[in-house]
Write a protein that holds these residues in place. Structure first.
Motif, PDB file in Angstrom:
ATOM      1  N   SER A   1     -56.192 -13.025  25.207  1.00 48.54           N
ATOM      2  CA  SER A   1     -57.458 -13.125  24.465  1.00 48.54           C
ATOM      3  C   SER A   1     -57.206 -13.170  22.962  1.00 48.54           C
ATOM      4  N   GLU A   2     -56.285 -12.324  22.502  1.00 47.88           N
ATOM      5  CA  GLU A   2     -56.009 -12.280  21.064  1.00 47.88           C
ATOM      6  C   GLU A   2     -55.331 -13.566  20.597  1.00 47.88           C
ATOM      7  N   ILE A   3     -54.394 -14.082  21.374  1.00 48.53           N
ATOM      8  CA  ILE A   3     -53.710 -15.324  21.001  1.00 48.53           C
ATOM      9  C   ILE A   3     -54.690 -16.496  20.984  1.00 48.53           C
ATOM     10  N   THR A   4     -55.614 -16.510  21.957  1.00 50.36           N
ATOM     11  CA  THR A   4     -56.634 -17.566  21.977  1.00 50.36           C
ATOM     12  C   THR A   4     -57.505 -17.499  20.729  1.00 50.36           C
ATOM     13  N   SER A   5     -57.870 -16.286  20.315  1.00 49.43           N
ATOM     14  CA  SER A   5     -58.665 -16.122  19.093  1.00 49.43           C
ATOM     15  C   SER A   5     -57.899 -16.600  17.863  1.00 49.43           C
ATOM     16  N   LEU A   6     -56.597 -16.327  17.841  1.00 49.70           N
ATOM     17  CA  LEU A   6     -55.780 -16.799  16.722  1.00 49.70           C
ATOM     18  C   LEU A   6     -55.717 -18.328  16.698  1.00 49.70           C
ATOM     19  N   GLY A   7     -55.659 -18.933  17.890  1.00 46.65           N
ATOM     20  CA  GLY A   7     -55.672 -20.390  17.961  1.00 46.65           C
ATOM     21  C   GLY A   7     -56.955 -20.970  17.399  1.00 46.65           C
ATOM     22  N   GLU A   8     -58.073 -20.288  17.638  1.00 44.92           N
ATOM     23  CA  GLU A   8     -59.352 -20.744  17.088  1.00 44.92           C
ATOM     24  C   GLU A   8     -59.366 -20.634  15.564  1.00 44.92           C
ATOM     25  N   VAL A   9     -58.744 -19.569  15.047  1.00 44.71           N
ATOM     26  CA  VAL A   9     -58.679 -19.410  13.594  1.00 44.71           C
ATOM     27  C   VAL A   9     -57.886 -20.550  12.973  1.00 44.71           C
ATOM     28  N   VAL A  10     -56.739 -20.881  13.570  1.00 43.51           N
ATOM     29  CA  VAL A  10     -55.906 -21.966  13.036  1.00 43.51           C
ATOM     30  C   VAL A  10     -56.633 -23.300  13.121  1.00 43.51           C
ATOM     31  N   ARG A  11     -57.368 -23.511  14.192  1.00 52.64           N
ATOM     32  CA  ARG A  11     -58.087 -24.781  14.348  1.00 52.64           C
ATOM     33  C   ARG A  11     -59.187 -24.928  13.298  1.00 52.64           C
ATOM     34  N   LYS A  12     -59.813 -23.819  12.924  1.00 54.76           N
ATOM     35  CA  LYS A  12     -60.908 -23.888  11.957  1.00 54.76           C
ATOM     36  C   LYS A  12     -60.420 -23.840  10.513  1.00 54.76           C
ATOM     37  N   SER A  13     -59.447 -22.960  10.244  1.00 53.98           N
ATOM     38  CA  SER A  13     -59.053 -22.702   8.852  1.00 53.98           C
ATOM     39  C   SER A  13     -57.622 -23.097   8.532  1.00 53.98           C
ATOM     40  N   GLY A  14     -56.869 -23.551   9.530  1.00 58.59           N
ATOM     41  CA  GLY A  14     -55.476 -23.895   9.290  1.00 58.59           C
ATOM     42  C   GLY A  14     -54.581 -22.668   9.343  1.00 58.59           C
ATOM     43  N   PRO A  15     -53.257 -22.851   9.245  1.00 58.24           N
ATOM     44  CA  PRO A  15     -52.327 -21.721   9.328  1.00 58.24           C
ATOM     45  C   PRO A  15     -52.572 -20.630   8.291  1.00 58.24           C
ATOM     46  N   LEU A  16     -53.034 -21.011   7.103  1.00 59.45           N
ATOM     47  CA  LEU A  16     -53.271 -20.004   6.063  1.00 59.45           C
ATOM     48  C   LEU A  16     -54.426 -19.069   6.418  1.00 59.45           C
ATOM     49  N   GLY A  17     -55.282 -19.501   7.341  1.00 56.49           N
ATOM     50  CA  GLY A  17     -56.364 -18.619   7.768  1.00 56.49           C
ATOM     51  C   GLY A  17     -55.873 -17.385   8.492  1.00 56.49           C
ATOM     52  N   LEU A  18     -54.608 -17.404   8.958  1.00 51.78           N
ATOM     53  CA  LEU A  18     -54.044 -16.244   9.654  1.00 51.78           C
ATOM     54  C   LEU A  18     -53.666 -15.118   8.704  1.00 51.78           C
ATOM     55  N   GLU A  19     -53.630 -15.410   7.395  1.00 45.89           N
ATOM     56  CA  GLU A  19     -53.225 -14.388   6.428  1.00 45.89           C
ATOM     57  C   GLU A  19     -54.155 -13.183   6.454  1.00 45.89           C
ATOM     58  N   ASN A  20     -55.432 -13.387   6.736  1.00 44.69           N
ATOM     59  CA  ASN A  20     -56.409 -12.300   6.672  1.00 44.69           C
ATOM     60  C   ASN A  20     -56.799 -11.759   8.041  1.00 44.69           C
ATOM     61  N   VAL A  21     -56.018 -12.098   9.068  1.00 45.78           N
ATOM     62  CA  VAL A  21     -56.336 -11.656  10.429  1.00 45.78           C
ATOM     63  C   VAL A  21     -55.520 -10.417  10.775  1.00 45.78           C
ATOM     64  N   ASP A  22     -56.175  -9.405  11.309  1.00 44.65           N
ATOM     65  CA  ASP A  22     -55.484  -8.201  11.784  1.00 44.65           C
ATOM     66  C   ASP A  22     -55.015  -8.423  13.214  1.00 44.65           C
ATOM     67  N   VAL A  23     -53.732  -8.166  13.458  1.00 48.09           N
ATOM     68  CA  VAL A  23     -53.133  -8.367  14.779  1.00 48.09           C
ATOM     69  C   VAL A  23     -52.670  -7.023  15.305  1.00 48.09           C
ATOM     70  N   SER A  24     -52.993  -6.723  16.564  1.00 48.36           N
ATOM     71  CA  SER A  24     -52.712  -5.405  17.128  1.00 48.36           C
ATOM     72  C   SER A  24     -51.241  -5.216  17.491  1.00 48.36           C
ATOM     73  N   ASP A  25     -50.608  -6.248  18.031  1.00 49.83           N
ATOM     74  CA  ASP A  25     -49.225  -6.113  18.490  1.00 49.83           C
ATOM     75  C   ASP A  25     -48.261  -6.489  17.361  1.00 49.83           C
ATOM     76  N   PRO A  26     -47.233  -5.653  17.088  1.00 47.35           N
ATOM     77  CA  PRO A  26     -46.316  -5.951  15.969  1.00 47.35           C
ATOM     78  C   PRO A  26     -45.490  -7.216  16.181  1.00 47.35           C
ATOM     79  N   ILE A  27     -45.100  -7.506  17.421  1.00 45.58           N
ATOM     80  CA  ILE A  27     -44.326  -8.726  17.680  1.00 45.58           C
ATOM     81  C   ILE A  27     -45.198  -9.961  17.435  1.00 45.58           C
ATOM     82  N   LEU A  28     -46.426  -9.907  17.934  1.00 45.54           N
ATOM     83  CA  LEU A  28     -47.364 -11.012  17.699  1.00 45.54           C
ATOM     84  C   LEU A  28     -47.655 -11.159  16.210  1.00 45.54           C
ATOM     85  N   ALA A  29     -47.780 -10.034  15.511  1.00 43.88           N
ATOM     86  CA  ALA A  29     -48.041 -10.083  14.070  1.00 43.88           C
ATOM     87  C   ALA A  29     -46.904 -10.785  13.329  1.00 43.88           C
TER      88      ALA A  29
END
Length: 255
Positions: free
Chosen positions: A79-107
């Motif tokens: 679910s979290e990875i899918t949400s991150l994919g939506e962020v990249v699709r809307k805002s591009g890779p730089l949109g991930l800069e402001n996203v909080d990720v729960s798992d340290p490896i995923l982060a």
């Protein structure tokens, strides 16, 4: 923090101590030579098999795993990875800069994407980190397995020592009691250390190995799909393969 392991260890020793106090005196079950034979001998035998740094690292890993909290499950990761994919699709890779990720490896993988690293570098780096983590768990499992095998073995050695001392002093009734205590208590100490501490930690490390292998492989695949700008729906469909059949159906219904 997972309290199951410390509660289990303390509970097991409390049950044994309760049985001791009900049946007699605690002092009858304390014997320093027996402790030295089992603990010292078991640790020495383990040091012969492994390097000192490996034994120390195994104790550190074992304590972390024993007290570690619940891992993020595959469903939550998907679910979290899918949400991150939506962020990249809307805002591009730089949109991930402001996203909080729960798992340290995923982060870490998300940071690689945001920093613009190539797909091959991301995959190789994350796979290397996964393999090193699994190696540490495997090595810790081997060390605790060796301790679990050595403790009862040295308990038996202590029993033989006590029997030899007892038979050598049959003409002295005062020496029979202490020798018999060494003979029996070393076996007791070895069984307690092996079955309450070492072997349960082996199983816990084994379980942690399987969980980390599945989760980190899922994360690596998910991060690589995000880096390739795949659609969130496609990412979800590809990662659902990591779930058991029954859970896939429930996950699809919930989605």
């Amino acid at each position: 923090m997972d309290l199951a392991t410390p509660i289990g260890i303390v509970g097991a020793f409390c049950i044994v101590l309760t049985a001791i106090f009900i049946g007699g005196s605690f002092g009858q079950f304390v014997d320093v030579p027996s402790v030295l034979i089992v603990c010292g001998g078991g640790l020495a035998a383990t040091l012969i098999r492994f390097q000192l740094s490996d034994v120390i690292a195994a104790f550190v890993t074992g304590s972390k795993v024993a007290l570690a909290g619940r891992n993020t499950g595959p469903r939550e990761l998907i679910s979290e990875i899918t949400s991150l994919g939506e962020v990249v699709r809307k805002s591009g890779p730089l949109g991930l800069e402001n996203v909080d990720v729960s798992d340290p490896i995923l982060a870490k993988g998300v940071q690689y994407i945001a920093d613009g690293y190539e797909l091959e570098f991301i995959r190789e780096s994350m796979e290397r980190e996964r393999d090193l983590q699994l190696t540490r768990l495997s090595e810790g499992k081997r060390v605790f397995k060796a301790l679990g095998d050595s403790a009862p073995a040295f308990g038996m050695i202590g029993t033989l020592i006590g029997l030899v001392q007892m038979l050598a002093n049959m003409d002295d009734p005062a020496a029979i009691g202490p020798s018999m205590a060494v003979a029996l208590l070393t076996t007791l100490y070895g069984a307690l250390i092996s079955n309450i501490i070492c072997l349960p930690l082996v199983d816990k490390l084994d379980s942690k190995f399987d969980v980390d292998d599945l989760n980190q492989t899922l994360i690596i695949d998910g991060v690589c799909q995000i880096r390739e700008s795949k659609s969130p729906a496609l990412i979800r469909e590809m990662l659902v393969a990591y779930l058991p059949e029954k859970v896939r159906i429930e996950f699809a219904e919930a989605a």
